[in-house]
Design an enzyme around this catalytic site. Structure first.
Site, PDB file in Angstrom:
ATOM      1  N   TYR A   2     -11.436   2.066  10.106  1.00  0.00           N
ATOM      2  CA  TYR A   2     -12.603   2.469   9.314  1.00  0.00           C
ATOM      3  C   TYR A   2     -12.996   1.501   8.199  1.00  0.00           C
ATOM      4  O   TYR A   2     -13.932   1.784   7.454  1.00  0.00           O
ATOM      5  CB  TYR A   2     -12.443   3.887   8.756  1.00  0.00           C
ATOM      6  CG  TYR A   2     -11.210   4.168   7.920  1.00  0.00           C
ATOM      7  CD1 TYR A   2     -11.141   3.787   6.595  1.00  0.00           C
ATOM      8  CD2 TYR A   2     -10.127   4.843   8.472  1.00  0.00           C
ATOM      9  CE1 TYR A   2     -10.016   4.061   5.825  1.00  0.00           C
ATOM     10  CE2 TYR A   2      -8.995   5.126   7.717  1.00  0.00           C
ATOM     11  CZ  TYR A   2      -8.946   4.744   6.400  1.00  0.00           C
ATOM     12  OH  TYR A   2      -7.839   5.025   5.656  1.00  0.00           O
ATOM     13  N   LYS A   3     -12.281   0.400   8.080  1.00  0.00           N
ATOM     14  CA  LYS A   3     -12.641  -0.559   7.033  1.00  0.00           C
ATOM     15  C   LYS A   3     -13.591  -1.604   7.627  1.00  0.00           C
ATOM     16  O   LYS A   3     -14.724  -1.289   7.969  1.00  0.00           O
ATOM     17  CB  LYS A   3     -11.369  -1.155   6.438  1.00  0.00           C
ATOM     18  CG  LYS A   3     -10.497  -0.105   5.732  1.00  0.00           C
ATOM     19  CD  LYS A   3      -9.211  -0.706   5.181  1.00  0.00           C
ATOM     20  CE  LYS A   3      -8.305   0.359   4.600  1.00  0.00           C
ATOM     21  NZ  LYS A   3      -8.819   0.898   3.315  1.00  0.00           N
ATOM     22  N   ASP A  19       0.673  -4.905   8.736  1.00  0.00           N
ATOM     23  CA  ASP A  19      -0.410  -3.954   8.518  1.00  0.00           C
ATOM     24  C   ASP A  19      -1.696  -4.761   8.373  1.00  0.00           C
ATOM     25  O   ASP A  19      -1.894  -5.468   7.384  1.00  0.00           O
ATOM     26  CB  ASP A  19      -0.127  -3.099   7.265  1.00  0.00           C
ATOM     27  CG  ASP A  19      -1.193  -2.011   7.076  1.00  0.00           C
ATOM     28  OD1 ASP A  19      -2.300  -2.151   7.648  1.00  0.00           O
ATOM     29  OD2 ASP A  19      -0.919  -1.031   6.368  1.00  0.00           O
ATOM     30  N   PHE A  23       0.851  -1.183   0.000  1.00  0.00           N
ATOM     31  CA  PHE A  23       0.000   0.000   0.000  1.00  0.00           C
ATOM     32  C   PHE A  23       0.895   1.244   0.000  1.00  0.00           C
ATOM     33  O   PHE A  23       1.788   1.371   0.842  1.00  0.00           O
ATOM     34  CB  PHE A  23      -0.901  -0.015   1.238  1.00  0.00           C
ATOM     35  CG  PHE A  23      -2.053   0.926   1.130  1.00  0.00           C
ATOM     36  CD1 PHE A  23      -3.158   0.602   0.341  1.00  0.00           C
ATOM     37  CD2 PHE A  23      -2.052   2.143   1.786  1.00  0.00           C
ATOM     38  CE1 PHE A  23      -4.232   1.476   0.224  1.00  0.00           C
ATOM     39  CE2 PHE A  23      -3.128   3.027   1.665  1.00  0.00           C
ATOM     40  CZ  PHE A  23      -4.216   2.685   0.883  1.00  0.00           C
ATOM     41  N   ARG A  61     -12.576  -3.674  -7.058  1.00  0.00           N
ATOM     42  CA  ARG A  61     -12.540  -4.417  -5.790  1.00  0.00           C
ATOM     43  C   ARG A  61     -13.957  -4.572  -5.231  1.00  0.00           C
ATOM     44  O   ARG A  61     -14.726  -3.607  -5.202  1.00  0.00           O
ATOM     45  CB  ARG A  61     -11.690  -3.680  -4.760  1.00  0.00           C
ATOM     46  CG  ARG A  61     -10.235  -3.514  -5.161  1.00  0.00           C
ATOM     47  CD  ARG A  61      -9.387  -3.080  -3.973  1.00  0.00           C
ATOM     48  NE  ARG A  61      -9.966  -1.932  -3.273  1.00  0.00           N
ATOM     49  CZ  ARG A  61      -9.467  -1.435  -2.141  1.00  0.00           C
ATOM     50  NH1 ARG A  61      -8.407  -1.995  -1.575  1.00  0.00           N
ATOM     51  NH2 ARG A  61     -10.026  -0.383  -1.573  1.00  0.00           N
TER      52      ARG A  61
END
Lengths: 394, 394
Positions: A210-211, A185, A122, A353
């Protein structure tokens, strides 16, 4: 809808969870891997935190509403979800800042170690290691091969592009045998996989609120530091990581455990939303979450077979909570799909995605999302000009 | 109430502002220097941000609700309050993290400069410089005297204990003549003084969103970097400080101006509250704010004269928005005062702080707060045992 889909939903051990969420009517939300939806609990808590705790209680709410312990309280809830001890997780700052703290702390304890990260990781994780390297007068070389000697490796447990899951035990064994350490991560893993972080042998991790944890836009992130490895000294030594912040003492005495990774005053309103959202995981077995995420993904792949899309996601057993499909005009296809009420997201250059959050999605939702994708492709409605306009955030 | 107090309130150019706040009935809140109160706008915005933008708009709100530009939008509002250009201020992270970023960036641009800070500064500012120094293999010596040669000095514009205001122009001249730089901590200044940061010659500053700016508990903080000095490279180079974060490009290209001091994803809910709260400063002349803050403080000092309290705050002209009074049993006295509905705070070992937020306080409030303090001292009701129990956060 076929009988077996109905049956899957009827037998789903997580079927009661959807009622905890506020999913807009008519929407199939397959983007919980980017921003989890609002829960009823988070909505109520935010109102109460703002209007009662802040509005009425004012400064006294640091004690009376226990704001001061909230980073540890929410941390303990995340600990349960990822399989850590309560005091091994603290909620604070963003993934970027937390990564910086852990990487800098590890560098200090093992100065000979080199930072390492895959160039396909990422981007912000790479940027952060790059910035820290420059500050320390080193040069980061992002690449697939590990340099010789000890490394401080930053590695996603779930790849943000493909959804592929890394093998913690193997990677830890390799890196530790050379005297190095891994910072995992967990951004795309926490809340969707049965991470069992402690059992797996991982010592350090960061992750996103927040995911799949549904903590709200830009929710504070977290740090995991295994109890027997938590004696590190991190450089962003703000007062909230101090053992006794309100003594206003001259010297810095870090708090015990993961709590020392806190820095400045936390954004309480955002933190309250996260803390309340985490209650959706109350009484949930992470193994059920993982199993359902994979079954949802499998169902989607099964139902979109033969549409000429290529998947870059691995088979079920090595996949996180998302399925990635490649289409040359993936951006436009995703926009057309969103116009039909099925929300996924797009990552350059050509990846669509689809995230499968097990707490609020039903098998029936996934089946109808696959039908919508089929329609968008068969009618070629993605060719409509309005779907090719790039938006700032995708 | 005397006629002249009524008159002061009637002629107050800020008298219409109080109606924007939700001050609990019966409370005289003199702790806006610690946590500003809720505004009606922030309350409404939080509901809408949570329930509409997050709840209904979900991921699309990054574009549709302009979440992505919110750090810059709120930054521009703060810029107006402190006297900077719109693009010279960005809202991000906490004061601690922002201080770390600026100090590290300055160290990189002037490696020979030594970090410097007064030992009487706000503890977390010292802790942060200490942590950064250790990371870079240096040793911080906090002290009143500046070391010879160039320094990177961290200095509060308003002292948190005494309310004393530093002289920006003088300090800048001294430090710059030796090739150094100052990072001003505006935490106790922004929103209460007419800072005129740019006009004063200051180049770098950090500040807090939850004190006189009323942004809510733990509201995100800000960075000010003067346009002609904003080319610094800061090490916590997260994607939000990237020129094009959603390109997911390999190399890090910092954004223009102060925006490069952003790091990870901001806590949007907390940020929305701050952004809405800042509208209370809309159309307000910072000079009026400063003048009123000082008059309120003068009135309080005048009315508490002869009570045997010592003030450690300077005279009006060199004082920020707070008055500090020393009492050996200051903690208990403050608790007794709070029990009477007058809220100030306490800083060890013996300092009672009274903050005078000009937007929501009336002269009449300050006069009655002084009366309450008089009563608490004359009746010695602070000797009641319940007032000596220390709470975690004071």
């Amino acid at each position: 809808m076929t009988l077996d889909i109905r049956n899957l939903d009827a037998c789903d051990p997580l079927r009661d969870r959807r009622a905890l969420f506020e999913i807009p009517a008519g929407l199939t939300y397959l983007d919980g891997n980017s921003l989890g939806p609002l829960t009823i609990a988070a909505k109520a808590r935010l109102r109460s935190a703002a209007e009662h705790e802040w509005g009425r209680g004012l400064i006294a709410s640091w004690n009376d509403a226990d704001w001061i312990r909230l980073p540890a309280i929410a941390g303990a809830k995340i600990a349960r979800v990822i399989g850590a001890e309560a005091d091994e997780v603290i909620v604070c700052d963003s993934v970027s800042v937390n990564l910086f703290k852990l990487a800098a702390a590890l560098k200090r304890s093992t100065p000979a170690a080199q930072f390492a990260i895959d160039a396909a990781e990422f981007p912000t994780d790479i940027y952060i290691l790059d910035g820290l390297s420059s500050l320390l007068g080193e040069r980061l070389r992002a690449g697939r091969e590990l340099p010789p000697g000890p490394v401080i490796l930053v590695k996603s447990l779930v790849d943000f592009r493909t959804g592929a899951v890394a093998d913690i035990a193997n990677a830890e064994a390799e890196v530790r045998s050379a005297g190095g350490a891994i910072i995992w991560d967990l951004s795309h893993a926490a809340g969707v996989l049965d991470v069992r972080i402690k059992e797996s042998g991982a010592r350090f991790a960061v992750g996103c609120g927040y995911k799949f944890l549904n903590g709200g836009p830009g929710a504070p992130a977290f740090v995991y530091a295994r109890r027997d490895a938590s004696g590190l000294s991190q450089p962003i030594s703000g007062w909230m990581g101090h053992a006794r912040p309100f003594d206003f003492a001259g010297g810095y005495v870090p708090a015990e455990g993961a709590a020392r990774f806190a820095a400045g005053t936390p954004p309480i309103l955002s933190l309250c939303a996260l803390d309340a959202a985490l209650d959706a995981f109350d009484g949930v077995d992470p193994a059920d979450v993982e199993t359902k995420a994979r079954r949802l993904g499998d169902l989607f792949l099964e139902r979109t077979e033969g549409l000429g899309l290529r998947t870059i996601s691995p088979q079920s057993g090595r996949r996180g909570g998302q399925v990635s499909l490649v289409h040359e005009q993936g951006y436009a296809v995703m926009q057309a799909l969103i116009a039909r009420g099925v929300v996924g997201d797009f990552r350059p250059p050509d990846i669509m995605r689809f995230g499968f959050s097990p707490l609020f999605l039903r098998y029936a939702d996934v089946a109808s999302a696959a039908d919508a994708l089929k329609l968008v492709l068969s009618t070629e409605e993605w060719r409509d000009q309005r779907f090719s306009m790039r938006r700032l955030v995708t």
